[in-house]
Every structure is written in structure tokens, then in C-alpha cells.
Design a protein around this motif. Sequence first.
Motif, PDB file in Angstrom:
ATOM      1  N   LEU A 150       0.900  -1.005   0.017  1.00  0.00           N
ATOM      2  CA  LEU A 150      -0.137  -0.044   0.204  1.00  0.00           C
ATOM      3  C   LEU A 150       0.414   1.829   0.174  1.00  0.00           C
ATOM      4  CD1 LEU A 150      -2.512  -1.445   2.908  1.00  0.00           C
ATOM      5  CD2 LEU A 150      -3.129  -1.321   0.071  1.00  0.00           C
ATOM      6  N   PRO A 151       0.158   2.238  -0.763  1.00  0.00           N
ATOM      7  CA  PRO A 151       1.493   3.348  -0.835  1.00  0.00           C
ATOM      8  C   PRO A 151       1.192   4.500   0.341  1.00  0.00           C
ATOM      9  CG  PRO A 151      -1.032   4.374  -1.842  1.00  0.00           C
ATOM     10  CD  PRO A 151      -0.368   2.704  -1.358  1.00  0.00           C
ATOM     11  N   SER A 152       2.742   4.781   0.669  1.00  0.00           N
ATOM     12  CA  SER A 152       2.460   4.936   2.663  1.00  0.00           C
ATOM     13  C   SER A 152       1.947   7.074   2.574  1.00  0.00           C
ATOM     14  CB  SER A 152       3.778   5.814   3.120  1.00  0.00           C
ATOM     15  OG  SER A 152       5.087   6.326   1.515  1.00  0.00           O
ATOM     16  N   TRP A 153       1.579   7.517   1.248  1.00  0.00           N
ATOM     17  CA  TRP A 153       0.926   8.723   1.261  1.00  0.00           C
ATOM     18  C   TRP A 153      -0.682   8.223   1.811  1.00  0.00           C
ATOM     19  CZ3 TRP A 153      -2.991   8.153  -1.703  1.00  0.00           C
ATOM     20  CH2 TRP A 153      -3.154   7.530  -2.637  1.00  0.00           C
ATOM     21  N   LEU A 154      -0.994   7.233   1.669  1.00  0.00           N
ATOM     22  CA  LEU A 154      -2.197   7.039   2.561  1.00  0.00           C
ATOM     23  C   LEU A 154      -2.284   7.661   4.068  1.00  0.00           C
ATOM     24  CD1 LEU A 154      -3.793   3.744   1.178  1.00  0.00           C
ATOM     25  CD2 LEU A 154      -4.567   5.693   0.374  1.00  0.00           C
ATOM     26  N   SER A 424       2.508  14.082  -1.631  1.00  0.00           N
ATOM     27  CA  SER A 424       2.466  12.786  -1.216  1.00  0.00           C
ATOM     28  C   SER A 424       3.681  12.359   0.215  1.00  0.00           C
ATOM     29  CB  SER A 424       2.879  11.814  -2.598  1.00  0.00           C
ATOM     30  OG  SER A 424       1.853  12.050  -3.159  1.00  0.00           O
ATOM     31  N   GLY A 425       4.746  13.726   0.435  1.00  0.00           N
ATOM     32  CA  GLY A 425       4.828  12.791   1.224  1.00  0.00           C
ATOM     33  C   GLY A 425       6.822  11.504   1.462  1.00  0.00           C
ATOM     34  N   GLN A 426       7.015  11.479   2.228  1.00  0.00           N
ATOM     35  CA  GLN A 426       8.149  10.913   2.048  1.00  0.00           C
ATOM     36  C   GLN A 426       7.606   9.326   2.292  1.00  0.00           C
ATOM     37  OE1 GLN A 426      11.732  11.400   3.720  1.00  0.00           O
ATOM     38  NE2 GLN A 426      12.629   9.756   3.439  1.00  0.00           N
ATOM     39  N   ALA A 427       8.741   8.203   1.389  1.00  0.00           N
ATOM     40  CA  ALA A 427       7.731   6.719   1.492  1.00  0.00           C
ATOM     41  C   ALA A 427       9.064   6.417   2.174  1.00  0.00           C
ATOM     42  CB  ALA A 427       7.737   6.272   0.032  1.00  0.00           C
ATOM     43  N   PHE A 428       9.855   6.308   1.115  1.00  0.00           N
ATOM     44  CA  PHE A 428      11.407   5.190   1.640  1.00  0.00           C
ATOM     45  C   PHE A 428      12.949   6.347   2.304  1.00  0.00           C
ATOM     46  CE2 PHE A 428       9.140   3.221  -1.755  1.00  0.00           C
ATOM     47  CZ  PHE A 428       8.883   2.332  -1.333  1.00  0.00           C
ATOM     48  N   GLY A 429      13.407   5.228   2.862  1.00  0.00           N
ATOM     49  CA  GLY A 429      15.376   6.100   2.693  1.00  0.00           C
ATOM     50  C   GLY A 429      14.886   6.658   4.248  1.00  0.00           C
ATOM     51  N   TYR A 430      15.706   8.037   4.375  1.00  0.00           N
ATOM     52  CA  TYR A 430      16.348   8.682   5.316  1.00  0.00           C
ATOM     53  C   TYR A 430      15.617   9.634   5.502  1.00  0.00           C
ATOM     54  CZ  TYR A 430      20.498   4.907   5.358  1.00  0.00           C
ATOM     55  OH  TYR A 430      20.502   3.908   5.108  1.00  0.00           O
ATOM     56  N   THR A 431      16.117  10.023   7.001  1.00  0.00           N
ATOM     57  CA  THR A 431      15.413  11.777   7.676  1.00  0.00           C
ATOM     58  C   THR A 431      16.164  12.438   8.184  1.00  0.00           C
ATOM     59  OG1 THR A 431      12.907  10.756   6.641  1.00  0.00           O
ATOM     60  CG2 THR A 431      13.391  13.605   6.968  1.00  0.00           C
ATOM     61  N   LEU A 432      17.296  13.414   8.107  1.00  0.00           N
ATOM     62  CA  LEU A 432      17.324  14.081   8.622  1.00  0.00           C
ATOM     63  C   LEU A 432      16.653  14.860   9.540  1.00  0.00           C
ATOM     64  CD1 LEU A 432      20.199  14.160   9.863  1.00  0.00           C
ATOM     65  CD2 LEU A 432      20.588  16.100   7.897  1.00  0.00           C
ATOM     66  N   TYR A 433      16.946  14.874  10.717  1.00  0.00           N
ATOM     67  CA  TYR A 433      16.424  16.280  11.802  1.00  0.00           C
ATOM     68  C   TYR A 433      17.334  17.025  12.481  1.00  0.00           C
ATOM     69  CZ  TYR A 433      11.775  13.632  10.704  1.00  0.00           C
ATOM     70  OH  TYR A 433      11.057  12.490  10.852  1.00  0.00           O
ATOM     71  N   GLU A 434      17.327  18.017  12.765  1.00  0.00           N
ATOM     72  CA  GLU A 434      18.544  19.146  13.050  1.00  0.00           C
ATOM     73  C   GLU A 434      17.334  20.152  13.875  1.00  0.00           C
ATOM     74  OE1 GLU A 434      21.710  19.545   9.481  1.00  0.00           O
ATOM     75  OE2 GLU A 434      20.854  20.805  10.328  1.00  0.00           O
ATOM     76  N   THR A 435      18.213  20.657  15.072  1.00  0.00           N
ATOM     77  CA  THR A 435      17.872  21.246  15.662  1.00  0.00           C
ATOM     78  C   THR A 435      18.983  21.549  16.986  1.00  0.00           C
ATOM     79  OG1 THR A 435      15.777  21.955  17.630  1.00  0.00           O
ATOM     80  CG2 THR A 435      16.947  19.701  17.922  1.00  0.00           C
ATOM     81  N   THR A 436      19.275  23.063  18.203  1.00  0.00           N
ATOM     82  CA  THR A 436      19.248  23.382  18.632  1.00  0.00           C
ATOM     83  C   THR A 436      19.654  23.339  19.786  1.00  0.00           C
ATOM     84  OG1 THR A 436      20.254  25.369  16.642  1.00  0.00           O
ATOM     85  CG2 THR A 436      21.298  25.593  18.916  1.00  0.00           C
ATOM     86  N   ILE A 437      20.749  22.617  20.990  1.00  0.00           N
ATOM     87  CA  ILE A 437      20.359  22.410  21.830  1.00  0.00           C
ATOM     88  C   ILE A 437      21.336  23.431  23.105  1.00  0.00           C
ATOM     89  CG2 ILE A 437      19.477  19.918  21.587  1.00  0.00           C
ATOM     90  CD1 ILE A 437      21.695  18.948  22.982  1.00  0.00           C
ATOM     91  N   PHE A 438      20.915  23.424  24.049  1.00  0.00           N
ATOM     92  CA  PHE A 438      22.089  24.946  25.065  1.00  0.00           C
ATOM     93  C   PHE A 438      22.097  23.819  26.374  1.00  0.00           C
ATOM     94  CE2 PHE A 438      19.319  27.290  22.051  1.00  0.00           C
ATOM     95  CZ  PHE A 438      19.443  27.917  21.544  1.00  0.00           C
ATOM     96  N   GLN A 492      13.598   1.594   8.080  1.00  0.00           N
ATOM     97  CA  GLN A 492      13.677   0.169   7.605  1.00  0.00           C
ATOM     98  C   GLN A 492      12.791  -0.336   7.014  1.00  0.00           C
ATOM     99  OE1 GLN A 492      15.762  -0.623  11.428  1.00  0.00           O
ATOM    100  NE2 GLN A 492      16.914  -0.977  10.246  1.00  0.00           N
ATOM    101  N   GLY A 493      11.795  -0.357   6.918  1.00  0.00           N
ATOM    102  CA  GLY A 493      10.486  -0.741   6.191  1.00  0.00           C
ATOM    103  C   GLY A 493       9.293  -1.406   7.157  1.00  0.00           C
ATOM    104  N   ARG A 494       8.329  -0.546   6.323  1.00  0.00           N
ATOM    105  CA  ARG A 494       7.303  -0.542   7.069  1.00  0.00           C
ATOM    106  C   ARG A 494       6.122  -2.357   7.049  1.00  0.00           C
ATOM    107  NH1 ARG A 494       7.049   3.266   3.654  1.00  0.00           N
ATOM    108  NH2 ARG A 494       7.348   5.693   4.981  1.00  0.00           N
ATOM    109  N   LEU A 495       5.438  -2.285   8.888  1.00  0.00           N
ATOM    110  CA  LEU A 495       4.982  -3.967   8.872  1.00  0.00           C
ATOM    111  C   LEU A 495       4.696  -4.168   7.520  1.00  0.00           C
ATOM    112  CD1 LEU A 495       3.748  -3.767  12.285  1.00  0.00           C
ATOM    113  CD2 LEU A 495       5.681  -4.994  11.415  1.00  0.00           C
ATOM    114  N   ALA A 496       4.480  -5.714   6.855  1.00  0.00           N
ATOM    115  CA  ALA A 496       3.710  -6.015   6.022  1.00  0.00           C
ATOM    116  C   ALA A 496       2.487  -6.798   6.010  1.00  0.00           C
ATOM    117  CB  ALA A 496       5.074  -6.868   5.118  1.00  0.00           C
TER     118      ALA A 496
END
Length: 635
Positions: A150-154, A424-438, A492-496
Motif C-alpha cells: 500500500l502507498p505510504s501517502w495514504l 505525497s510525503g516521503q515514502a522510503f529512505g532516510y530523514t535528517l532532523y536538526e535542532t539546536t540544544i543549549f 527500515q520497512g513498514r510492517l507488511a
Amino acid sequence: MWASLGRLEGILYLSSALSVMVQINPGLPLRINQTHLLPSSLKNRRVGLKVEGSNFTLEGFPFLILAGTMHYFRVPRKYWRDRLKKLKACGFNTLTTHVPWNLHEPIKGQYVFTGNLDFEAFISIASQLDLWVIICPGPYIGSDLDLGGLPSWLLRDPKMKLRTTYQGFTKAMNRYFDQLIPRIEKLQYHHKGSIIAVQVENEYGAYNLDKKYMPYVKNALVKRKIQVMLMTADNGLELTKGHLEHELVTVHMRNIQRATYQDLISMQGPSPILMTVYTASSVDTWGDIRQTANPQVLMKDVREMFNLKFSLNFYMFHGGTNFGFMGGAKILDNYCPAVTSYDYGALLRDDGEYTPEYTVYKEFFSSVIVFPNAPEPERIRKMVYKSVKTLYFMTLWEILPYLDQPIKSIKPVSMENLPVNQDSGQAFGYTLYETTIFSGHVLYSRGHVQDRGQVFLNERSIGVLDHLTDQLPITRQDYQDSHLLRILVENQGRLASGKNINTERKGLTGDIYLDNSPLRKFTIYNLEMRSRLLQRKLPSLWKPATKEVKGPAFFLGMLRVGDNPKDTFIKLEGWNKGVVFINGQNLGRYWDLGPQETLYLPGPWLRPGKNEIIVFEESEPGMQIQFERAPQLGY
């Protein structure tokens, strides 16, 4: 294809079927001649596949289905004919294949039916080789794929109820079926095509969240002029929950009990039995031992099924490869992502090589069925190429300014909800999140890292958050007032399968806490690893590779081959975890966790002369890319 596969002698309770089948299958010949029921032999077609008492019939003649499953999307297109010839030569008379919605509609409203997704061409080759076809168009197909195909954009819809008559789901399904089903309709038996049956959904009895859903899907097929036999497929415990009235009920091998055969009789009378999924193995997952089965027990089961005149579908005849990021995951005691190879204990290995079992089954099939003598295709030659040194590297941090504009968000946003790919969003791969901490001492994920997040302070790795680790100490090594906290999250893969697929969003799916405070003000990068990212011309960023380089980084090497490229297997000894690309094609994931140790590199994806190999390594790179003649899958 399921969470676990217990393989014990007698698992099919075939002795319990004997008393039933003796009553409904009397007097059938010991060796069946079906050469007059080939696609090329039936010029005048009036009556397709039917149930007549205890038999399947084709044009009124008894017909035993001997099918093998093969997925066009897991096999390089140039090898489709080779693999289908091997199916035919083994004695099978039918191909079973599944159609993955997520690959055919990767972006909402954009459909792909070309190249390696041209299933019409695949079925046309099967027809040319005198094979019948059973097709499984979904919308859900399972098949150990990400989100069961099924497409993840659902999942952008927060109220989404997958595989139900929820309007958000059925509206999307109908748009997709408007594109898909007419392509299937014209390949049906009565149009002189090779499709003799269509499976409605897949194992719905195990899901069973909406009693109106299966009739809805059936109607969606029928109103689009699907006229061949319809069938459902469920495991032994769920037959009564997933079946459709007046349509054939077929059985998956799992959870078959003594009462299963009586359930079949009570639902549809003395009908023929089709074992839709008879399997030699189960999907392998990273970090687990390789799944294997006892071939002697398998053959004993098959012999008994033939004695009882069961029809059979062997899942998988040829498994192929989870190229790219298409593989899904399953839940045992914890989350288990599928490896790249989909070898599955099939009669052909993932590179199409014959197994010893192939010969055993061919000899057996020839003893019970008369079929035309189809020569076995010659073995495809393999090559052990000279090891390739990684000449250049480029860190992930260096490439970030050249990527598409990142997303700014106060709170974390899951992959599926990122405003990318035409919403449609991101289906696969990696996503990088950045934020600043003090300040702060401990990072808490609270289960919101899906699936595996490498954590960095500036460019220094400090650990991993995943399904088993939900907190990480923050140790600062300098006296800066602020630090850039980076979390590189891999899907790493959505549940099938399973009822939890409705919650299978990836990336950071909720707040991440530093001590007791939720982090805010994120910069988010979409790293789907599509070919356009890899094909960007960034010559000034490539630098000579050295032993001191650490990931996450891209490493570049050149493979030189002769005028006739051959299949080979890549081995990344000394590397840790990542993804391999050859000439822009994503071969899939590697991980030194095992059991899989090599990646299949098809010869048709190579070109004479120079071939560009790019390795995205998450942490510890090696210095060489090696090649092997045969797969190493953890036997």
C-alpha cells in the motif's frame, strides 16, 4: 510472508483431508495429460476456469493448477523471459504474480506502468511461453513489502483506516483501480489472454476489520469488467472470516488444522482445493538466523497433495530481490526488518540460479503430469570482478546545502507528512532532523524514532535510538554554549501485515525529549536517495578517500567491465551499514549484522567500460568493494 513458519511433518494435516478428498475426488488418473489445455492450444475460448464438482475445469476439461509465484518488480526486466522459461521447464503450467500499489502510484495521482513495472509485458511473455496467469491486484498484497504494497501517502490522513470501506481509502483505491484494472481486463481468458483467475485482496481473514470491505473490492473488480474466476486466500484459521460468498476459497499453508478441510466443505461444498501459498521458507530479517525448511518434508507434503489432487501454488518459485527500499518488516518478539534478498527458499535463487530442489521437483512433476518438453535455459554466467577501491568520498553534512530546500517545523514531522513529492510525503529512505540544544543530559525518544536514528552532536556520533533503545546520554566534549543535535532516521520497512499497519508512520513520529523538555524548532531534510540526488554534479565536493573518514558519507568507486557485462555479487567486508548504488540503480541495503553478506548485481545493470558505484555508509566504511561468484545469504 507471515510472522512465523513452523515446519513440522504433518503440518498440513493431509491425512485429515484424505477422508474428504476420497469422497469428492474419485477415479482421477495417476498421471494427468493437460497438453491440450495450453494457451496456444485453445483458439476457440468459450468457458474459462470453472469449478465442476471436485475439479477445476478449463473449457470443460479437468484441469490441475500447478502454479509458481514470481514478482516482476523483484526481477530485472531483461531476465523476465529467462525466469519464466525456467518456471515452464520445471513443469509448472501457471504463473502467479502480485501488483504492488505503492510502486505503481508512488506519488498520489502519478502512475508508473513502464520499465520494470510493465506487468503487461511480463504477462505477455508468460502467455508466449504457454503459461496461464493468476493475478493478485490487491489493493493490499502483503508479499513482505513495505506496508504490504500500500502507498505510504495514504497515512497522511490521520483518520486513515487501511483495508476498510473508510471513504479516504476507497476513494484512493478507486482512482488506482481506474488505472490498473483496464490493463488487467484486456488480458483475461475470454479476450484470448492468459489470465484465468483474479485473487481478491490477500489474507483478509487475519485483518477482518470491516465486513463490507471484501464485497466492496469484489464489486470494484466486477464493475470494471473482471469476468474470470475470483478467489480469496486465507490461512487455515481465518478461512471463514476472509471468504466471499459464491467465490472460490483457497488456502494458505499457515495454521491448517484438521477442521480446515471441513470448513472448506461447509462453505463451498465438494470443491477442488487450491493451496494458494505453499512455501518452502519465510522472509529473512536482519540480525536473525536464515530461515530454512526440510526439503524432504516439503516433498512429502507435495506428493500427498498430488495424491489428493490438490492444486498448488509454490510461493515463491523465484523470489528475486528487494531492490531499493521495497522490503517490509514483521513483528515477532520485536520489530524485524526484511533483508535485501528475497531468496525465500525458492526453487531458483535470487539471481535465477537453479537449486538442487528445482531438479527434484521437475522430476516429480514429470511423473504426475504430462507436459510439453521445454528445455531448461542455460545457466547465466557469473563474474568475479577485480575489487574496487573507493577513490573519493563526500560527507552527508557537505551535501546538505545542495539538496532541495529543507522543511522548517516547530515540532517533528513524520516522513509521510512532510510537504514533499507534491504533498505525497516521503515514502522510503532516510530523514535528517536538526535542532539546536543549549543544555541537557539525556535524550528520550519515547518510542517516536521509527525505525533507527543515529544521533550526532554537530558531526560527532553519540549513539543510536531504535525500537530497543529509547534513551541516550548527551556528553559534550567542549564548552560551546550551543550544539547542533542531528538525528538521522532510517525507515527500515513498514510492517507488511497485521492490524498495526494503520500506525506505521516513520521518521520522528512524535516529540523527542531532552531531559523533560520536548525539543522544538527543527530543520528537516528529505533523503529518499532517489537517483536525482546521486546524479547531481558536485565535483568540488568529492575528496580523496582515506582510512580516517567516518560516515555518514557517500563513497565513490569505478568498476570497469568488458564488452559483455555479467552478473556478480557485491561483498562489503569491513563496512558496517548502508546502501549501494550502481549507475544510479539502488541495489538495496547491506548490514554487517547479517545474515545476508552479499548483494546481487545484475549484469544488465552494468555497461561496458566504466560503472559508477556509490556506497552510502552510515558509520564505518571499508576501503574496498569486493565481488563474489555466488550469493552468501547466511546458509
